[in-house]
Design a protein around this motif. Structure first.
Motif, PDB file in Angstrom:
ATOM      1  N   THR A  17      16.668 -47.615  13.783  1.00  0.00           N
ATOM      2  CA  THR A  17      15.231 -47.734  13.532  1.00  0.00           C
ATOM      3  C   THR A  17      14.492 -48.552  14.412  1.00  0.00           C
ATOM      4  N   GLN A  59       7.354 -46.982  13.195  1.00  0.00           N
ATOM      5  CA  GLN A  59       8.487 -46.405  12.586  1.00  0.00           C
ATOM      6  C   GLN A  59       9.115 -47.376  11.408  1.00  0.00           C
ATOM      7  N   ASP A  83       7.329 -46.315  19.630  1.00  0.00           N
ATOM      8  CA  ASP A  83       6.839 -46.131  18.075  1.00  0.00           C
ATOM      9  C   ASP A  83       6.942 -47.038  17.090  1.00  0.00           C
ATOM     10  N   LYS A 112      14.728 -46.871  17.920  1.00  0.00           N
ATOM     11  CA  LYS A 112      13.328 -45.863  18.067  1.00  0.00           C
ATOM     12  C   LYS A 112      11.852 -46.621  18.358  1.00  0.00           C
ATOM     13  N   ARG A 113      11.845 -47.457  17.550  1.00  0.00           N
ATOM     14  CA  ARG A 113      10.515 -48.260  17.799  1.00  0.00           C
ATOM     15  C   ARG A 113      10.256 -48.552  19.251  1.00  0.00           C
ATOM     16  N   TRP A 130      18.346 -41.736   9.404  1.00  0.00           N
ATOM     17  CA  TRP A 130      17.830 -41.002  10.836  1.00  0.00           C
ATOM     18  C   TRP A 130      18.896 -40.721  11.745  1.00  0.00           C
ATOM     19  N   ASP A 174      11.073 -45.376  22.009  1.00  0.00           N
ATOM     20  CA  ASP A 174      10.289 -44.166  21.762  1.00  0.00           C
ATOM     21  C   ASP A 174       8.788 -44.672  21.624  1.00  0.00           C
TER      22      ASP A 174
END
Length: 420
Positions: free
Chosen positions: A161, A173, A170, A164-165, A181, A168
């Protein structure tokens, strides 16, 4: 999501150690976690206690040492066949993830992708089930299940997670332990499957029951995404199939006739996938959605669940037919397949986040596709090596003795020894 001690192939091989190191993907070193069930096993050539719980991917070790556990009882040699199978399966997993961005522009890549997705995770999960046969609710096995499956799930779910933050871009998230995930679904599934193992030993027809559950899941869109229950239930038959497998069944698929027969079967599967590529969605192979969520009528879920199970079982048998039975240079890597499985996910997802497949057009040429496949195989091989295992053992196979009460029987034995 698998060389044998007896290289002759037709003689009955000894039952592999029933110990599961920390995945379903997806062996016994000194036990330390529980995940090896389908993923990792201890390195070939080590020994395990006869009663220890096997394996993911598939995976449980109870210690970080690779030395044999001395119990005063005869020990059993690890079967190289299963370590080889786990390593080859994880290589196929990594290669398939590398092919995914190439499938839109290459029908051949899509055919390979669909064919490999038909059997690589089922093979991994079947091995996990096979090495879970001795699992029960004994305290030491429950501890390995927690330290080898549950704890790595929490660690990697948080790590993925956060990755991904930032990768990406994001920042919103959320960290949610209820919504696995990417690759962490396998750890959730293995945890659930293993806990239910005693139940599958009680019922009279375990495989038909597991298939019925998978069919019902496929036609139940209200199940939702919590804990990826669709995948847990739809892949369940392969775990149960592993539970009811006997050593002689693996001897059957190692026969020369089966190996020769597997060639036209694989060729036919590739041709069928080449034809079906433009006509169906590969999402059926992920088993994460119901039929209705894939835009199909409910009865299609029943047909596809049973058809895919049959195809997966056949191709898994063909895959096992070509797995070497003797110790190979990569046999020792079979103990680190869970490491390769979870760690390669950062690169697999990062390649999408950072647009590698969009920025480099040569990747979409035939030579580029071959090179991408070789790089994926090399990377996941590196991630399965002992140095990487030692580096990340704190997350994959933590000892966590501080978290558990001492077993009363073990304490009594220690007191008896000290007073003797």
């Amino acid at each position: 999501m698998t060389n044998s001690v007896h290289p002759h192939g037709r003689h009955r091989a000894p039952l592999p150690p029933a110990h599961v190191p920390a995945d379903g993907v997806p062996g016994p070193r000194a036990p330390q976690s529980t995940m090896a069930a389908t993923v990792p096993h201890a390195p070939a050539g080590t020994t395990a206690r006869p009663g220890s719980t096997g394996h993911s991917g598939s995976t449980g070790h109870t210690g970080s040492s690779d030395r044999p556990v001395s119990t005063g009882q005869p020990t059993k040699q690890r079967d190289s066949f299963f370590d080889n199978a786990k390593y080859l399966a994880i290589v196929l997993v990594a290669m398939a993830h590398a092919w995914e961005p190439l499938t839109d522009g290459s029908r051949a890549a899509e055919a390979l992708y669909m064919t490999v997705y038909t059997f690589h995770m089922p093979a991994f999960i079947l091995i996990s089930g096979y090495f879970s046969r001795s699992f029960d609710m004994r305290s030491d096995r429950l501890k390995r299940l927690v330290t080898g499956v549950a704890v790595p799930y929490v660690i990697f779910e948080v790590a993925y997670t956060i990755f991904k933050r930032y990768a990406d871009d994001d920042p919103t998230q959320p960290i949610s332990l209820l919504d696995p995930w990417y690759l962490t679904w396998f750890l959730v599934a293995l945890f659930v499957w293993r806990l239910t193992t005693p139940l599958w030993k009680l019922v009279r027809w375990p495989l038909p029951l597991a298939l019925a559950i998978a069919v019902l899941a496929t036609i139940s869109p209200d199940i939702g995404d919590d804990l990826d229950l669709q995948r847990v239930l739809q892949f369940l038959p392969f775990f149960v199939l592993g539970l009811i497998m006997k050593p002689e069944y693996f001897q059957l698929v190692r026969r020369r006739e089966v190996r020769l027969l597997s060639i036209p079967i694989f060729a036919s599967a590739l041709l069928l996938a080449y034809w079906a590529g433009p006509r169906m969605t590969s999402a059926w192979f992920y088993r994460r959605d119901s039929a209705q969520e894939l835009g199909a009528p409910w009865w299609a879920g029943v047909v596809m669940t049973l058809a895919l199970f049959g195809c997966s079982a056949i191709l898994t048998a063909c895959f096992f037919a070509w797995v070497p039975r003797r110790k190979m240079w990569f046999t020792v890597l079979g103990a680190g397949t869970l490491y390769g499985y979870l760690l390669h996910g950062f690169l697999a997802k990062g390649s999408r986040f950072w647009g590698w497949f969009d920025d480099y057009a040569w990747m979409h040429t035939p030579s580029g596709e071959v090179l991408v496949s070789l790089v994926a195989a090399a990377v996941v091989t590196l991630l399965c090596t002992p140095p990487v295992q030692r580096m990340f053992r704190f997350a994959m196979e933590p000892k966590m003795e501080w978290a558990f009460k001492r077993d009363a029987a073990a304490l009594a034995r220690e007191r008896a020894k000290s007073s003797a």
